[in-house]
Design an enzyme around this catalytic site. Structure first.
Site, PDB file in Angstrom:
ATOM      1  N   LEU A 202      44.120  48.433  46.064  1.00  0.00           N
ATOM      2  CA  LEU A 202      43.853  47.045  45.705  1.00  0.00           C
ATOM      3  C   LEU A 202      42.537  47.004  44.933  1.00  0.00           C
ATOM      4  O   LEU A 202      41.572  47.683  45.291  1.00  0.00           O
ATOM      5  CB  LEU A 202      43.731  46.171  46.954  1.00  0.00           C
ATOM      6  CG  LEU A 202      45.024  45.803  47.690  1.00  0.00           C
ATOM      7  CD1 LEU A 202      44.698  45.088  48.995  1.00  0.00           C
ATOM      8  CD2 LEU A 202      45.923  44.934  46.819  1.00  0.00           C
ATOM      9  N   ASP A 203      42.491  46.204  43.878  1.00  0.00           N
ATOM     10  CA  ASP A 203      41.265  46.047  43.117  1.00  0.00           C
ATOM     11  C   ASP A 203      40.176  45.429  43.989  1.00  0.00           C
ATOM     12  O   ASP A 203      40.478  44.738  44.981  1.00  0.00           O
ATOM     13  CB  ASP A 203      41.506  45.141  41.906  1.00  0.00           C
ATOM     14  CG  ASP A 203      42.501  45.742  40.929  1.00  0.00           C
ATOM     15  OD1 ASP A 203      42.506  46.973  40.777  1.00  0.00           O
ATOM     16  OD2 ASP A 203      43.274  44.966  40.320  1.00  0.00           O
ATOM     17  N   PRO A 204      38.894  45.630  43.652  1.00  0.00           N
ATOM     18  CA  PRO A 204      37.815  45.013  44.444  1.00  0.00           C
ATOM     19  C   PRO A 204      37.964  43.501  44.592  1.00  0.00           C
ATOM     20  O   PRO A 204      37.641  42.947  45.642  1.00  0.00           O
ATOM     21  CB  PRO A 204      36.556  45.383  43.651  1.00  0.00           C
ATOM     22  CG  PRO A 204      36.905  46.694  43.005  1.00  0.00           C
ATOM     23  CD  PRO A 204      38.356  46.562  42.639  1.00  0.00           C
TER      24      PRO A 204
ATOM     25  N   ARG B 139      47.915  41.918  37.457  1.00  0.00           N
ATOM     26  CA  ARG B 139      46.993  41.548  36.373  1.00  0.00           C
ATOM     27  C   ARG B 139      47.714  41.513  35.029  1.00  0.00           C
ATOM     28  O   ARG B 139      47.479  40.626  34.200  1.00  0.00           O
ATOM     29  CB  ARG B 139      45.839  42.542  36.293  1.00  0.00           C
ATOM     30  CG  ARG B 139      44.792  42.375  37.370  1.00  0.00           C
ATOM     31  CD  ARG B 139      43.668  43.361  37.156  1.00  0.00           C
ATOM     32  NE  ARG B 139      44.033  44.726  37.499  1.00  0.00           N
ATOM     33  CZ  ARG B 139      43.532  45.820  36.923  1.00  0.00           C
ATOM     34  NH1 ARG B 139      42.679  45.702  35.914  1.00  0.00           N
ATOM     35  NH2 ARG B 139      43.884  47.012  37.330  1.00  0.00           N
TER      36      ARG B 139
ATOM     37  N   ALA C 140      40.683  41.865  44.919  1.00  0.00           N
ATOM     38  CA  ALA C 140      41.852  41.526  45.733  1.00  0.00           C
ATOM     39  C   ALA C 140      41.551  41.624  47.224  1.00  0.00           C
ATOM     40  O   ALA C 140      40.698  42.389  47.672  1.00  0.00           O
ATOM     41  CB  ALA C 140      43.018  42.434  45.377  1.00  0.00           C
TER      42      ALA C 140
END
Length: 323
Positions: A48-50, A189, A52
């Site tokens: 997961l991206d930061p 995204r 998220a």
């Protein structure tokens, strides 16, 4: 000034359903959890991206052997799209590249754009992604200012639906609240970026939360604060948060083997028995304990792939080559 004591790691098997907080990378969250549990071996399934939040399955010990299968599982997200601004990362963490006015949009126009991005589609992943080229993540090349060309690839988007557009329609913030269900390799995204282009104004992800990952459709999530509080009361409470390895194996068809067959598999031998279906399978003993992963061929022969440590301690093993 004395150094803090080094963590004494321990052998630990199981799966933790972590509620990753915003602002941490998946690896940073993993390392915090690993040290709280003092787990010798740990890995996460699906970064997961930061920006998220939400479900990040963390596999400890022998559960890391099934992590690859969880990476390819179906996932669900809620996201907020901010219309009118395109960023270099396709989310709010990035630098704005261009800004355009948001046109008057109807629900029908939004739904039409969403339907065009549903199903088996071709998607160009973000240049700031963990995809590797030449052994190096694309985000590392992008951060150095290198020109990064990313090829389109096919992905599965099972659902891309509007949940709310009140912010936009009430002349407030140009926000769309969306629900996504997708397969492996799909970037939310990129979906939001392409939706913005279809609507004629561009867009980026302002918020993102992962709701579930197969087979954990109704997960009980644990926050870092939850786990820190439990750690202060002893490790038995922490360990009670873990799911058994078997809980992560529902995506594989099950086959059952007897003790003699399990012994042969533990020494890397294939076994016959008319096993079905062909392809990857989860291997269980008659008591319902998982032994690991295997592969069934077209003739019904079962070959071991990744067995758990407890499956490799069978006392009575037939001669090599026996079936």
């Amino acid at each position: 000034m004395s150094k803090p004591p080094r963590t004494r790691f321990r052998s630990l098997d199981g799966i933790l359903l972590l509620d990753k907080p915003r602002g941490l990378s998946s690896n940073q969250a993993l390392q915090r959890v690993r040290h709280l549990f003092r787990a010798q071996k740990a890995g996460h399934t699906g970064s997961l991206d930061p920006l998220a939040t939400g479900l990040l399955p963390v596999c400890f010990g022998e559960a890391t052997k099934i992590a690859g299968g969880l990476l390819g599982a179906r996932k669900a997200y809620d996201t907020v799209a901010r219309l009118g601004i395109v960023t270099d990362t396709d989310d709010a963490e990035g630098q704005p590249l261009r800004e355009r006015p948001v046109p008057a949009l109807s629900i029908d126009a939004i739904d039409t754009a969403l339907r065009a991005l549903t199903g088996r589609i071709r998607q160009r992943p973000p240049i700031y992604s963990a995809l590797k080229r030449g052994g190096e993540p694309l985000y590392a090349k992008a951060r150095r200012g290198e020109v990064v060309e990313v090829e389109e690839r096919e992905v599965d988007v099972h659902a891309f639906e509007l949940q709310a557009a009140a912010d936009l329609l009430d002349a407030g913030q140009p926000l769309l609240r969306l629900h996504v269900e997708c397969g492996s390799g799909t970037y939310v995204r990129a979906l939001v970026r392409d939706l913005g282009e279809a609507l004629g104004c561009g867009a980026h992800v302002a918020e993102l939360r992962r709701l579930w990952v197969d087979p954990f459709r109704e997960p009980k999530l644990w926050t870092l604060d939850d786990l820190q509080a439990l750690a202060g009361r002893g490790e038995r409470g922490l360990d009670a948060c873990l799911l058994p390895v078997e809980s992560g194996m529902a995506s594989w068809p099950e086959v059952e083997v007897d003790a003699a067959q399990a012994a042969r598999l533990s020494y890397g031998q294939q076994v016959s028995g008319g096993f079905r279906p062909p392809g990857p399978v989860a291997i269980f003993d008659p008591r319902g304990r998982a032994l690991g992963l295997g592969e069934v061929d077209g003739d019904g022969l079962l070959r071991p792939q990744r067995l758990f440590s407890w499956a490799c301690t069978q006392p009575d093993v037939p001669a090599a080559g026996a079936r």
